[in-house]
Structures are given as C-alpha cells and as structure tokens.
Enzyme design. Structure first.
Site, short mmCIF file in Angstrom:
data_model
loop_
_atom_site.label_atom_id
_atom_site.label_comp_id
_atom_site.label_asym_id
_atom_site.label_seq_id
_atom_site.Cartn_x
_atom_site.Cartn_y
_atom_site.Cartn_z
N TRP A 1 0.84 -1.19 0.00
CA TRP A 1 0.00 0.00 0.00
C TRP A 1 0.88 1.25 0.00
O TRP A 1 1.86 1.34 0.74
CB TRP A 1 -0.90 -0.01 1.23
N ASP B 1 1.62 -9.11 0.85
CA ASP B 1 0.23 -8.65 0.83
C ASP B 1 0.05 -7.48 -0.13
O ASP B 1 0.83 -6.53 -0.14
CB ASP B 1 -0.18 -8.21 2.24
N TYR C 1 -4.83 -1.21 -5.09
CA TYR C 1 -3.60 -0.45 -4.92
C TYR C 1 -3.07 -0.01 -6.28
O TYR C 1 -2.61 -0.84 -7.07
CB TYR C 1 -2.53 -1.26 -4.19
N SER D 1 -0.18 -1.18 9.21
CA SER D 1 0.27 0.07 9.84
C SER D 1 0.79 -0.14 11.26
O SER D 1 0.44 0.60 12.17
CB SER D 1 -0.85 1.12 9.86
N LEU E 1 3.52 0.55 12.52
CA LEU E 1 4.39 1.64 12.97
C LEU E 1 3.71 2.99 12.88
O LEU E 1 4.37 4.04 12.86
CB LEU E 1 5.69 1.64 12.15
N ALA E 2 2.37 2.98 12.83
CA ALA E 2 1.60 4.22 12.79
C ALA E 2 2.11 5.15 11.68
O ALA E 2 2.40 6.32 11.91
CB ALA E 2 1.62 4.93 14.14
N ARG F 1 7.67 10.47 4.70
CA ARG F 1 6.30 10.46 4.18
C ARG F 1 5.54 11.68 4.66
O ARG F 1 4.74 12.26 3.92
CB ARG F 1 5.59 9.18 4.62
N GLN G 1 15.30 -0.81 5.29
CA GLN G 1 14.18 -0.76 6.23
C GLN G 1 13.70 -2.17 6.55
O GLN G 1 13.33 -2.47 7.69
CB GLN G 1 13.04 0.08 5.65
N ASN H 1 13.69 -3.93 10.35
CA ASN H 1 12.45 -4.40 10.95
C ASN H 1 12.43 -5.90 11.18
O ASN H 1 11.79 -6.39 12.12
CB ASN H 1 11.26 -3.98 10.09
#
Length: 316
Positions: free
Chosen positions: A21, A49, A54, A206, A208-209, A228, A290, A294
């Site tokens: 997304w 996913d 999208y 989401s 990580l908000a 972002r 990234q 993670n």
C-alpha cells in the site's frame, strides 16, 4: 525469521510480512520495488500482501513480477477485493459477480494460478453475507484461492460470518486484517478475544503508525525531508499521529528500546507480536535497509517489566 500459524489453519506465515500500500506501483519505482521484495524474501519473509485497488492493479503486477523468479510454493500471496475498481454499479463490493471477476483479474495481474489468501477488503452492507461467503467458498473449490480472510470487519460481522459458514458448511475465513499499533488498540477489547476463540488470526497493518513509531519524527523538530510526512501526496494517513503528545510518548518509549538494544521500530513490532493471536505484522518499505532493520524484531520477547512500562507510557 519466526513463523506462526494463520488462525486455526495449517498455513504458516512469517511474523513480518511485506505490504504494498502507498508504495509499489506508485511512490516506489518497479526496480526499487523488486529490490525490496528480493531482500524480504532473502531474509525469510514469506507473506506478501497487496490488493487489486492499490494503484488500480499496478501493485499486483509489480509484486507478481518480482516474485515470479521464486518457486511458487515458497511464498504466500495475499490480495483483496471490495473497494471500487471502476465507475460501474458492479465494479465494487462483495457480490458473486464482482468477486469472481476481480479474482480472475488479480490472477492475471499477479501471473499466478492461485491466490493463497483472498481477503474481503471491507464489509459490504449491500450484498447478503451468504452470497459473499458462498462465492469465496466456490473459489476455494475451484482451486483459484486456498484460504479466505477479511479486512477491517467489526466483531459482529466476523461473528456473523463464522456462524453462517458453519451453518452452510462453507470453508471459514482464517484471517482478519485490522490496523493495530501502540496508538490504535481497538481490536484488543472484542475482536482479538473473538478471533482467538474462532481460530481467526490477525494480520495487522500500519504497525508503525505510518512511520511515527520509528522515532524519526521529533517533538519541536522539522520534518525529515525524505519522510512520508513531508510529502503532501502521502501524508494524509500519517496526520492523525503527528500530534505533540504522541511524539513525546515515542521519545519515552525510545528509552525502553535503547535499554533492550532495539530500534524504536523493532520495539513497536515486538510489542505487537506479544499477542499470540497476531499471526503477522505487515511492514511497508521504500528501501531494502528498512526491511533489514524491521526483520530483527521477529523472535524478540519483551519482559513483563518492559510491557508494563510501555503500558504506563501509552496510558499517560
């Protein structure tokens, strides 16, 4: 990488999964997207996913092409249906017609013979639930889909689907995809207990908000130019979490992360994975590094003291 069963099914998915997304087919070019997907696969992520909506199918094409070099049995491919794909009255929703047509379209874009996990992107109030569940069950019987799930359904909608599938002897849904992170915890009250009881696993998005829980945004400091939040085209979803009080909480949480030799994002992901009903956290990435960072949250076990301190900060 650690793996968990998806709900009560026998399907095992990586604790971290890669989403598309706002990224693939849009903000991130195809070459960079493929590098990120390759890095995720290399590091043990097996759940990828996406959704038909999208970038109107572009993300599915990018993901499908990037994964085509790998054995089909080595990854779990998830996509979705419901949100409008055109202007016509039947170009949306969860009718049998739309589900059938969009499943076929997703298969073409992804370049595969079957979809591992086909998810209802939202609930459709205008279509009888039995029509939706029968259509999904037919896709499983046809071999086009292996498992089915939903996204952003309410507890009562999930429960209705469980009871109806049981009454009609249909394949049950095995997953729910909600938004869940330290600042949005609504699923803990009703949805998680229900899903634990009924064998539905959470694939949370989401986590990580929208990047706020990475710790890169500082109270009273200018926005990073490459973030972002600094991009008007992408900052809509993040605006709700760019509040002063939340940034102060992130700063406090950062001390717990440092004490555990974790980055802030690793702490936030490990905190989510403390729940055994969470099967996977969907991470987004615009750079391979990234993913590398993670991924280190998989297998991390926070102490009871850490969890209590985190709870105190979040409730302050």
């Amino acid at each position: 990488m650690q793996y968990r069963r998806l709900g009560r099914s026998g399907l095992k998915v990586s604790e971290l999964s890669l989403g598309s997304w706002l990224t693939y087919g849009g903000a991130v070019d195809a070459k960079q997207s493929e590098m990120i997907i390759d890095k995720a696969y290399e590091l043990g992520i097996n759940l990828f996913d996406t959704a038909n909506v999208y970038h109107q199918g572009e993300a599915e094409q990018v993901v499908g092409k990037a994964l085509s070099k790998y054995p089909r049995e080595s990854y779990v491919l998830a996509t979705k249906v419901c949100i409008p794909m055109g202007d016509g009255p039947n170009d949306r929703g969860l009718s049998r017609k739309h589900i059938k047509e969009q499943c076929d379209a997703s298969l073409r874009r992804l370049g595969v013979d079957y979809i591992d996990l086909y998810q209802c992107h939202r609930y459709d109030d205008e279509t009888p639930l039995d029509e939706t569940l029968r259509a999904l069950d037919d896709l499983i019987k046809q071999g086009k889909v292996l498992y089915t799930g939903v996204s952003m359904w309410k507890a009562e909608q999930l429960l209705d689907s469980v009871h109806l599938a049981r009454a009609l002897n249909l394949n049950p849904i095995i997953s729910n995809q909600p938004q869940y992170h330290m600042f949005r915890r609504g699923i803990e009250k009703d949805i998680v207990p229900l899903c634990k009881r009924e064998g539905i696993g959470q694939i949370v998005f989401s986590p990580l908000a929208q990047g706020v829980l990475t710790g890169k945004y500082k109270s009273g400091m200018p926005l990073p130019t490459d973030s972002r939040a600094a991009d008007p085209a992408q900052n809509g979803a993040i605006a709700n979490f760019m509040k002063e009080e939340l940034l102060i909480k992130v700063e406090k949480l950062g001390h717990i992360a440092t004490r555990n030799d974790l980055s802030m994002s690793q702490l936030a992901l490990a905190w989510i994975l403390r729940l055994d009903n969470v099967s996977s956290c969907i991470i987004g990435a615009s750079r391979p590094k990234q993913v590398e960072e993670n991924i280190k949250s998989s297998g991390v076990k926070l102490s009871a003291l850490d969890i209590k301190e985190i709870e105190d900060i979040l409730n302050s």
